[in-house]
Every structure is written in C-alpha cells, then in structure tokens.
Write a protein that holds these residues in place. Sequence first.
Motif, PDB file in Angstrom:
ATOM      1  N   TRP A   6       0.778  -1.159   0.026  1.00 38.59           N
ATOM      2  CA  TRP A   6      -0.067  -0.283  -0.037  1.00 38.59           C
ATOM      3  C   TRP A   6       0.697   1.343   0.006  1.00 38.59           C
ATOM      4  N   GLY A   7       0.265   2.489  -0.208  1.00 40.19           N
ATOM      5  CA  GLY A   7       1.099   3.641  -0.096  1.00 40.19           C
ATOM      6  C   GLY A   7       0.164   4.825  -0.809  1.00 40.19           C
ATOM      7  N   GLY A   8      -1.058   4.439  -1.121  1.00 37.57           N
ATOM      8  CA  GLY A   8      -2.006   5.881  -1.365  1.00 37.57           C
ATOM      9  C   GLY A   8      -3.355   5.512  -1.139  1.00 37.57           C
ATOM     10  N   GLU A   9      -3.527   5.667   0.153  1.00 38.07           N
ATOM     11  CA  GLU A   9      -4.853   5.127   0.835  1.00 38.07           C
ATOM     12  C   GLU A   9      -5.721   6.317   1.330  1.00 38.07           C
ATOM     13  N   ILE A  10      -6.964   5.921   1.364  1.00 42.03           N
ATOM     14  CA  ILE A  10      -7.732   6.771   2.151  1.00 42.03           C
ATOM     15  C   ILE A  10      -8.520   5.758   3.385  1.00 42.03           C
ATOM     16  N   LEU A  11      -8.381   6.095   4.586  1.00 41.30           N
ATOM     17  CA  LEU A  11      -9.017   5.232   5.519  1.00 41.30           C
ATOM     18  C   LEU A  11      -9.896   5.989   6.367  1.00 41.30           C
ATOM     19  N   VAL A  12     -10.950   5.309   6.733  1.00 38.87           N
ATOM     20  CA  VAL A  12     -11.728   5.832   7.845  1.00 38.87           C
ATOM     21  C   VAL A  12     -11.166   5.260   9.162  1.00 38.87           C
ATOM     22  N   ALA A  13     -10.713   5.992  10.207  1.00 35.93           N
ATOM     23  CA  ALA A  13      -9.944   5.308  11.293  1.00 35.93           C
ATOM     24  C   ALA A  13     -10.296   6.096  12.704  1.00 35.93           C
ATOM     25  N   THR A  14     -10.347   5.214  13.587  1.00 34.80           N
ATOM     26  CA  THR A  14      -9.949   5.436  15.043  1.00 34.80           C
ATOM     27  C   THR A  14      -8.667   5.174  15.456  1.00 34.80           C
ATOM     28  N   ARG A  15      -8.421   5.379  16.745  1.00 38.41           N
ATOM     29  CA  ARG A  15      -7.033   4.922  17.345  1.00 38.41           C
ATOM     30  C   ARG A  15      -7.121   3.424  17.489  1.00 38.41           C
ATOM     31  N   LYS A  16      -8.190   2.674  17.453  1.00 40.03           N
ATOM     32  CA  LYS A  16      -8.318   1.258  17.527  1.00 40.03           C
ATOM     33  C   LYS A  16      -8.570   0.518  16.522  1.00 40.03           C
ATOM     34  N   SER A  17      -9.084   0.980  15.319  1.00 36.82           N
ATOM     35  CA  SER A  17      -9.304   0.533  14.128  1.00 36.82           C
ATOM     36  C   SER A  17      -9.210   1.303  12.983  1.00 36.82           C
ATOM     37  N   PHE A  18      -9.470   0.654  11.844  1.00 39.77           N
ATOM     38  CA  PHE A  18      -9.729   1.429  10.764  1.00 39.77           C
ATOM     39  C   PHE A  18     -10.311   0.529   9.593  1.00 39.77           C
ATOM     40  N   VAL A  19     -10.946   1.333   8.474  1.00 41.61           N
ATOM     41  CA  VAL A  19     -11.605   0.748   7.195  1.00 41.61           C
ATOM     42  C   VAL A  19     -10.875   1.411   6.314  1.00 41.61           C
ATOM     43  N   ARG A  20     -10.374   0.745   5.206  1.00 41.38           N
ATOM     44  CA  ARG A  20      -9.812   1.058   3.987  1.00 41.38           C
ATOM     45  C   ARG A  20     -10.918   1.597   3.202  1.00 41.38           C
ATOM     46  N   LYS A  21     -11.144   2.556   2.488  1.00 46.03           N
ATOM     47  CA  LYS A  21     -12.153   3.181   1.852  1.00 46.03           C
ATOM     48  C   LYS A  21     -11.824   3.272   0.585  1.00 46.03           C
ATOM     49  N   ALA A  22     -10.651   3.844   0.216  1.00 42.76           N
ATOM     50  CA  ALA A  22     -10.180   4.238  -1.336  1.00 42.76           C
ATOM     51  C   ALA A  22      -8.770   4.143  -1.240  1.00 42.76           C
ATOM     52  N   HIS A  23      -8.305   3.858  -2.578  1.00 37.28           N
ATOM     53  CA  HIS A  23      -6.900   3.771  -2.956  1.00 37.28           C
ATOM     54  C   HIS A  23      -6.526   3.830  -4.343  1.00 37.28           C
ATOM     55  N   LEU A  24      -5.439   4.360  -4.514  1.00 37.96           N
ATOM     56  CA  LEU A  24      -4.715   4.380  -6.065  1.00 37.96           C
ATOM     57  C   LEU A  24      -4.910   2.915  -6.590  1.00 37.96           C
ATOM     58  N   ARG A  25      -5.176   2.947  -7.888  1.00 38.33           N
ATOM     59  CA  ARG A  25      -5.230   1.703  -8.558  1.00 38.33           C
ATOM     60  C   ARG A  25      -3.964   0.989  -8.383  1.00 38.33           C
ATOM     61  N   TYR A  26      -4.172  -0.379  -8.459  1.00 38.97           N
ATOM     62  CA  TYR A  26      -2.892  -1.283  -8.296  1.00 38.97           C
ATOM     63  C   TYR A  26      -2.125  -1.104  -9.682  1.00 38.97           C
ATOM     64  N   LEU A  27      -0.792  -1.081  -9.320  1.00 36.32           N
ATOM     65  CA  LEU A  27       0.246  -1.113 -10.448  1.00 36.32           C
ATOM     66  C   LEU A  27       1.011  -2.321 -10.271  1.00 36.32           C
ATOM     67  N   PRO A  28       1.524  -3.114 -11.226  1.00 37.33           N
ATOM     68  CA  PRO A  28       2.444  -4.122 -10.829  1.00 37.33           C
ATOM     69  C   PRO A  28       4.081  -3.496 -10.654  1.00 37.33           C
ATOM     70  N   MET A  29       4.695  -3.981  -9.788  1.00 28.72           N
ATOM     71  CA  MET A  29       5.999  -3.544  -9.530  1.00 28.72           C
ATOM     72  C   MET A  29       6.879  -4.484  -9.667  1.00 28.72           C
ATOM     73  N   PRO A  30       7.517  -4.510 -11.263  1.00 25.63           N
ATOM     74  CA  PRO A  30       8.346  -5.567 -11.522  1.00 25.63           C
ATOM     75  C   PRO A  30       9.667  -5.446 -10.810  1.00 25.63           C
ATOM     76  N   GLY A  31      10.097  -6.825 -10.354  1.00 31.09           N
ATOM     77  CA  GLY A  31      11.119  -6.856  -9.713  1.00 31.09           C
ATOM     78  C   GLY A  31      11.125  -6.625  -7.961  1.00 31.09           C
ATOM     79  N   GLY A  32       9.794  -6.100  -7.625  1.00 31.93           N
ATOM     80  CA  GLY A  32       9.827  -5.833  -6.232  1.00 31.93           C
ATOM     81  C   GLY A  32      10.499  -4.817  -5.860  1.00 31.93           C
ATOM     82  N   ASP A  33      11.588  -4.791  -4.687  1.00 34.33           N
ATOM     83  CA  ASP A  33      12.242  -3.783  -4.441  1.00 34.33           C
ATOM     84  C   ASP A  33      13.306  -3.340  -5.259  1.00 34.33           C
ATOM     85  N   GLN A  34      13.461  -4.040  -6.426  1.00 29.73           N
ATOM     86  CA  GLN A  34      14.357  -3.660  -7.628  1.00 29.73           C
ATOM     87  C   GLN A  34      13.721  -2.356  -8.267  1.00 29.73           C
TER      88      GLN A  34
END
Length: 804
Positions: A536-564
């Motif tokens: 993850w890294g482009g997120e919109i959450l509805v959150a309290t200090r105890k919990s959260f729900v992920r409500k929106a995020h950037l479209r997933y992209l492939p990450m060829p090579g992972g950390d590379q």
Amino acid sequence: MPATFLRTQMPDSDCIASQLDISGVVQGVGFRPFLFALAARHKISGEVSNTAFGVRARVEGSPASLTRFVEAITAHPPMLARVDGVQTTSVPVTGASGFKIIASRTGSSRATLISPDVCVCNDCLKEMENPEDRRFRYPFINCTNCGPRFTIIEDIPYDRPQTAMKQFAMCPDCQAEYDNPADRRFHAQPNACPVCGPQVFLTDSKGQTIAGPDTAIHQAGRLLARGKILAVKGLGGFHLAVDAGDDAAVLRLRRRKHRPHKPFALMARSGSAVSAFADVSKEELQLLTGFNRPIVLLRKKGSDAQMELSRKIAPLNPCLGVMLPYTPLHYLLLDAGPKVLVMTSGNRPGEPLSIDNQDALDAFSHIADYFLLHNRDIYFRADDSIVRVQAGQTRFIRRSRGYAPLPIPLSEDLPFVLGCGAGMKNTLCLTRKNQAFLSQHIGDLENRKTCDFYVQTLDHFKTILDITPEIVAHDLHPGYMSTRFAKDHFAEQIPRVAVQHHHAHAVSCMVENDLDEPVVAIVLDGTGYGTDGHIWGGEILVATRKSFVRKAHLRYLPMPGGDQAVLAPWRMAAALLYTAFGRNFLDLDLPFIHDMDPCHLDFVCQMMEKKVNTPQTSSCGRLCDAVSSLLGIRHKISYDSQAAMELEAVGTTKDFAPDPASYACELRSPDPAADGVEWIIDVIPGIREIVADICARVPVQQISQRFHQTLVHGFFQAAHRITAAHRVDKVVLSGGVFNNDLIFNAMMGSLKQGGLSVYTHSRVPPGDGGIALGQAAVAGALSKDLPDFIKNNVQPAQEAVSWD
C-alpha cells in the motif's frame, strides 16, 4: 557533593513548610540554581536536590512567601527548562535557617525528563571571543544555559559522575564557579576550561597528531580553505566538511563517499550569511537561530546569488538544507576557514553516525584527508534534525538532535508501550502515562551496526526513563528488523500488536492533534505492507485509534522486480505504460522508450505477463517515481525518494508559471468488490494524456505540475465523497509524500475549501520517522478494552468503525 548554603532571615512566627516535587525538564538546565536564587528573593529556607523523578525542594516560609515562590517556579523557569507539574505536600516545620543544594537522591523509579543537546549561548560566545577571558577560543565552553545534554548522559540523576565529563576533574577556578550561586555556571555539569577540560587535536588520515589544542582549529580552517576534506567530531557524532564554494572539493567528497546526487547540508556562520544564497522567511530565521539548531530547508535564490556556492551541493533541487553553528568548535572553525561549509554525516554508507575517534578513523579515513578530534566521549549519537516551514508551521523531516528525547504529550495515560517503528527512517517510541518518548533518528534497519544502535537506544531509553514495556507494537511487515525484534526479544506473556503501517501513520497524526474520534485519513507514502498482502501507499482510511477501514486507494500497479523497482524507477514507468497500453507501449515514439535497453523492457513485460516477482502496489511514491522516469528526469536513484523529489523540483521551477490544470482521473468502484473499499482512484486515463503531451513536446515543468494536481484532485474527490457518506468532517494527512510542497499545499487548500477540517503533523515527521508513535497509541488504545490483554500476535485492527 558538598551542600551549598544560602543564609536567609526567617520570620519568628507564621511559618509553614512544604515539599515540592517538580517534574519536567528540570535537570541539566540550571533549575536548582534557579530555585536557590528564587529562595533568596522570597526569603525561603530549605533545601533542593535532583531526584529520579525530577527536582525535590523542601521549603519553609510564610504562607504568602511560599505562594509567590511556587507561582514563580512555573511563571519564569530557566530558559531551557520545562515544568510539567509541581506537586505540593505539607510537611513539618524544622526551623531551617538557610537554603542549600544537597547531593542528588537516587530511587527505584525514574521519571525526570532529560534536555536535548542545545546550542552554545550568546553569553558563552562573548566570553569565547574575549581575549581577556580565561576561556578565550576554548571549543568546549558552556554554562547552565547551553551545551551538551542527552548525548553525554549515561544515567540519571543528571550529575557530573553520570556523564562523559566524569573523567575531567574541575580545576579550582571551575570548581569555584560551580559552587558559587551567583555564577552562571553554578552546578553546570559539563563545566570546564582549557586547564581542566576536554581538548581538541588535529590528525592526518592515519591518526597521527599534527596539531594540538593551541593550533588545531586554525590549521583545520586553513586545510578547508585549501580544498581538503575534514572529519569533525561534534556534539552527537561526526561530520565530513568541505568548503561549500569549492566545486572540486565537493565533487571529491561525492566520489569518495559514493554519494553522487543526494543534497549536502550546509553550515553558515550567521543568518545574514545564509540570506546571501537562500530566501529566508521570518519563521525560517527563527528556526535557524533557535537553540534547537536544526537543518532548515530553504529555497535557493536565483543563479547569480548562488555563484559563491558550488552547484554540486544540491543538484536538481530547489532547496538547500542549512544550519547555523551550534557548538563553540563550529564557530571557531567557521572563523578560521570558509564561512560556508558542507557538513554531511560522518559514517559508512547506510550505517549510523560514528561517535568514537578510532571508529571514525577506521570508517572513513579513505574519505577524509584530516580529522579534527577531541577527547570528550559521546555516549549517544544524535543526527541533525531536519525541518521545513509549510503553511506557516514547522514540519519535521527528521526529529533528532535538539528535540529528542523530549516527549510528545498524550491526552490520556497509557500503559508502558513500546512502538518498534518502521524498517526505514526508524525511530522507536516508549510511553509512560501521558507522555510518549520518541527516540532520536536511528535510520534504515538494513545492517548490523544500525540494528545494534537500535537495541542500544532501546536499552538506554528503558534505563533513563525506567520503563519496562508491558505491550509491544510493531509493523505488519514480517521482513522488517523491528518486527523480528518484537517477536524475538520479549517474553511470551507480553502482548504483541501488529499495527498496519498506514493506520500507524494516521494515528500518529491523530495523537499530535489530540483527536480520538473517527477521522478520514489520507495517507500517502512509498511502502507499507497491506492487510491484503499487497504493498500500500496511496490510501484513504476511516480510522479511530483502535481500528480502521480502507475506503479508497490508488489503482494497483505491477511492481516488476519488487524492491528493485524502488531503486530503478524505469521499471515502474514501464509498469505504468504497460497498464495503460499493454505490451503495445513498446511501439510508442517516446524518449523514455528510446532511452531504455529493449531487452530490459521486454524482460519486465514478461515478468508482468507471467506475474513473476511482480507484487501489486497502490503506492503514491512509486507512482511519482514512474512519472519521473517517464518524463526522462530520473531512471535510477542513488538515494531514497530521489526520483519523486526531482519530479517535484521540476514542477516548482521559479521561472515557469504555475499550471492549475489537471489530467483525467477516474473514481470507480472496485471490481471485484474489496473489503470495505468504496473507491479506486485511477490515474491511468491521465497517464495516456501525459504520453500525448510528451509526444506534443509540452514542457516537462507543465506536465509535472499537472500530474501533481491530478493526484490532489483524485484524492480530494474521493475524500469528499467518503466524508459526506460517513458523516466525518475531520481529515488527517500523513505519510512521507506530504513532504512534497506541491502536494501538501494543494491538498490542504482543496480540503479546506471543501469545508473540511484538516489536521497535519508539526511535532513528529509525517514519514516513517513518526510511525512508532502511532504504533504505540494504537496498542495503548486497544489495551483499554482488553483487561486480559495477554494474547500474542494480536491481528491488525481492521473492522467496521462506529461513530454514532
């Protein structure tokens, strides 16, 4: 320590007595001398000492005098002190006839606060510059108002035997100052002079001494003026210094340190010297000249004004990181040599700062030509803090020297919680009642020395704060050293809480702003392990200090090579084009395609087609990297966030008018349906428009600006719908991407214009340097509802949030 007496005249009657337990930053800041003088002013008798809790005073006097005495403690404390509380207890009158400072008292529990290291004060500077003063040109001059604190303290109470000064016995003159209540150095623990204190000396790269205390700094300044690289032992570690106006010297330092592009920090003699090459606002000048002395990010002036500085200091960056001298040695060095120096960290690549003379010689004698050393030990390293002013407020990029280990206040008491922090830019956090102690910057936990520093820092904080963790919170990522440490180093009966990375980011901002109700959190960063196994890294959450729900995020992209793909943004650019055009992107007439090796592009296409070592990511940081490479700005990086930072720099070019337009961005429902997710923020339509603009030769400055506006527009639209649907009007912004001025300012403006209350960071970094605070707060909040909270490996808190 012998008692020090102040004789006072006590009234014969109407006398009462109280015991005052004073908590806060009250050791090492001249607090006992302050009470000593205050007692004389108000005709108070009694005694005062340091304790493990802070300062304890037993005082006697008339009721009116004691009232005024206690009021003055909180109203006008010493400059560096911070009084958090004064607990008053009535005690029997003993008929004391004087006021005295007595030996410190130890105890089984410790609760005092330790001052950070602070810059040398003006009074000491005047003495150092006075030929008639016995400390003329002495590089370790200090008093109760200035000098080293945290980095020389081994244990508390803060007394000389517990510091790195214990090996230096005071001469009669220094002892007389130390014992004199009227002296500025009364009970100044690092007090010293050329006769009895630490000394500086100059060596070559083999450690052979070539100059002693009398000439070392003068010769070091001359060497810098001749283009030599100098290793300088400072307050919390070593710097590598060169003349900031010498292109050849700066390039030589870059080559030897294997640091081809990352900006170097500068140290200038004064604020007026800084204004010659950087724009300095009133707020920025206050930061530069304050006693914390951080590195402040400042906008460069025009090219003509920069002629005296090497253009190799911060290439492709509109800002310079600048600090003023904070030790007497720094002032003397700047007087003896060039007036603006490059001052970059003295360490092996990826390792923490060197703090020991021999370790420094072993670590970078191949880099430095000469070493300016001294014989005062550094017990704990502390990197320079880095700040900038955004929207009129101080924002931390790195919180360390000058600020740590002062606590972040909490709105309620928490148990003893350890937040282990992230894998990059690590800090750790320990909580005690209503205080959260965030450590100095530790760094990237990627090698043995940094991991050892992490463990040493934790042990030191546990000792000086008297905290034994009852709950341990760590990141969800199983590969982080901090996560493995949490699982391997604590007894089975201690609960461990796995906190999702972006939830911790959001809660760190909530804690700063004393928010304990549901919020909408926009969290933008580079990497965070998600509950669905993706990055993850482009997120919109509805959150309290105890919990959260992920409500929106950037479209997933492939990450060829992972950390590379992090180190080679061209891989992310290829993934972006592949997502937008399929394999046909290889036929596009783009400079990016022509720059790349066709075999490499074909290889990553095969990886994406076969889904081999190609994790999915919603990272905003990786998206910025991809666009940077697509525009031909940066295909490979040599330091963290380089591609994204240079993309921002192109978009903030001074001679190019801002473009408020944006590219297409679609909000759509997830397909297939995802747990809690309502909106996918899809910038791929905009990427197709960017490709068209590149082909039409639209200036990259304009494309960069429009891309940043697209990101802001997409997240604003999603946040606006989520806040309306869930009746939440508070929005927090967190994550390292918000160090980007274009995104931060535009997002703040859009949300506020949309009628939302926006909360941001000003006490801890928005990036991973602040995440330990959020981890600790999440664990502390969860523990309240679990009185039998003893299960290990508590799962990340992701569940429906109620705000009725």
